[in-house]
Each structure stands twice: as C-alpha cells, then as structure tokens.
Design a protein around this motif. Structure first.
Motif: not given
Length: 254
Positions: A77-99
C-alpha cells in the motif's frame, strides 16, 4: 548559490513522492543492500512461504515483488497514486497493490507480518496522525503478527548530518540543504533543470522518534517491542553509533 530555507507544506509528501524528480534523485539507492536486508529480516523472523506480508509505503513495489518471488503472499500500500500504478504492472496471484493512506484502516487481523521500511514513517503533522497510522498497521496483523519498522537513528543522524550538497544527474542539479530542530529533520531540495531553477521547493520533514517513542506508540496499540537492531546487517543497536533503528514488535498477550 544561497537558498532560503522554507518550511514544508502540511502534507509535503503528497507532491514530492509523486514527482518524477523524486525518482531521479533517489534512483541510485542500493537495491541489492536493501534486498539483502529484507532476506536477513525474513530469516530472523522465521517467516515461511505463504505467510501474508503487508508492505506499508511500498513505493513502486520493488521490495514487495522480491518478497513475492521468495514465496510470500504480499500486499503493498502507498499513498502515491503514480507509484501504485507503476507497481500494479507487476501484480500476480501472490502480489497485490492498493493506493491507500496508512492513517486509514486496512484489512483487520489479516497479515502475519507488516513491514514499514527505509524511514517511511514520521511524515505527519500531528501525534494523532502518527497514532492513526500505527493503529492501521498493528490492527492489520493477526493475533501472532509481527511488525517491523526501519527508521533512522536520531542521534546518529544528528552527528552525521551533511548540511549542504549538490547532486548532478544528467541535465538536472539538485541543490540540497539539511537542518534539524528539537523535533524534526528537514531536507530541502531546489531543482535546477537544464539551467533553469524551478520555482517550487520540495522540503522533506521527518520526526525525531526515539526507541522510547516507538515503544510507547506500539504499547498503546497492544504491541510489545521484542528487538531493536542498529543496521541492515541486524547488528546490535547503539544509540550513538548505529545508523538505523530497526524495531521488531509483536502483539501483546492479554
């Protein structure tokens, strides 16, 4: 070049962490050292594959991704929307990101571990906001959950403060000034891009928290400090000589 010190805005981190200049200035952080620290940490804590880990203030999610690659179930989790949008490109079944704002509740009694690493705390204006953030993190843990907060060591930082420097990265110069008062450290960044000074100054502000401060904040949330390490090799904490303050806490048995 003389730069006038300007006190930070109420929520300085919102603009600064979302700025591409932030990425540029900190692009050469030692990623390998950071990952070796996290590996030592998970081994020290006897974390097992499949354990659920909350990465608080995860940024672009590099360390969350590395943890997931090691077999952990990771949520960043992170407050910065831009950073989370970039992080979400790496998401998989065991990795999730939320603003998400760490001051607001998130998944109660769910995680085995919560990590807040690389001085990603102490930014808020009031004690109440810091307590709210601590409440969110501790309430996210299950009954046997463990919290790790990796923070600067106040006394070491005071003794080794570099008051002024210029960093040149490509066509960009960062004019950096540092100072401190009784309660906070400040780091002001003036940006010169292709010879043009930007009108806006960024000023970081981080609270001077001691081991006692963290012990009190955590006790208020039903957590007990178990260990404090002084560096990324998990060496003994020394109030004057240690560059870091890595606090490990567990939920108290009531």
């Amino acid at each position: 070049m003389a730069i006038k010190a300007i006190m930070p805005d109420k929520e300085w981190y919102k603009d600064w962490f979302s700025s591409p200049y932030y990425d540029l200035l900190y692009q050469n952080r030692d990623t390998d050292e950071a990952w070796q620290f996290i590996k030592r940490l998970t081994e020290q804590l006897h974390a097992k594959k499949g354990d659920k880990i909350l990465d608080v203030a995860c940024g672009k999610g590099r360390h969350s991704k590395a943890l997931a690659d090691e077999g952990f179930d990771v949520t960043g989790i992170d407050l910065a929307t831009r950073l989370i949008e970039e992080a979400r490109q790496m998401e998989n079944d065991h990795l999730h990101f939320y603003q998400h704002d760490m001051r607001l509740p998130f998944r109660i009694n769910y995680f085995d571990f919560a990590f807040n690493l690389f001085t990603n705390f102490g930014y808020f204006r009031t004690e109440r906001e810091h307590d709210s953030a601590m409440r969110t993190i501790t309430q996210s843990l299950n009954s046997k959950g463990i919290l790790v907060i990796d923070y600067l060591n106040t006394h070491y930082a005071e003794d080794n403060l570099v008051k002024a420097e210029i960093k040149k990265i490509g066509p960009v110069k960062f004019h950096i000034s540092r100072w401190h008062n009784d309660t906070h450290f400040f780091k002001q960044i003036q940006i010169e891009d292709n010879g043009n000074l930007l009108k806006h100054l960024f000023t970081e502000k981080v609270a001077k928290f001691s081991p006692g401060d963290f012990t009190d904040m955590l006790a208020y949330q039903g957590m007990q400090v178990e260990d404090i390490f002084g560096d990324y090799q998990l060496g003994r904490y020394d109030i004057r000589k240690s560059p870091r303050m890595v606090v490990v806490a567990k939920k108290s048995i009531r």
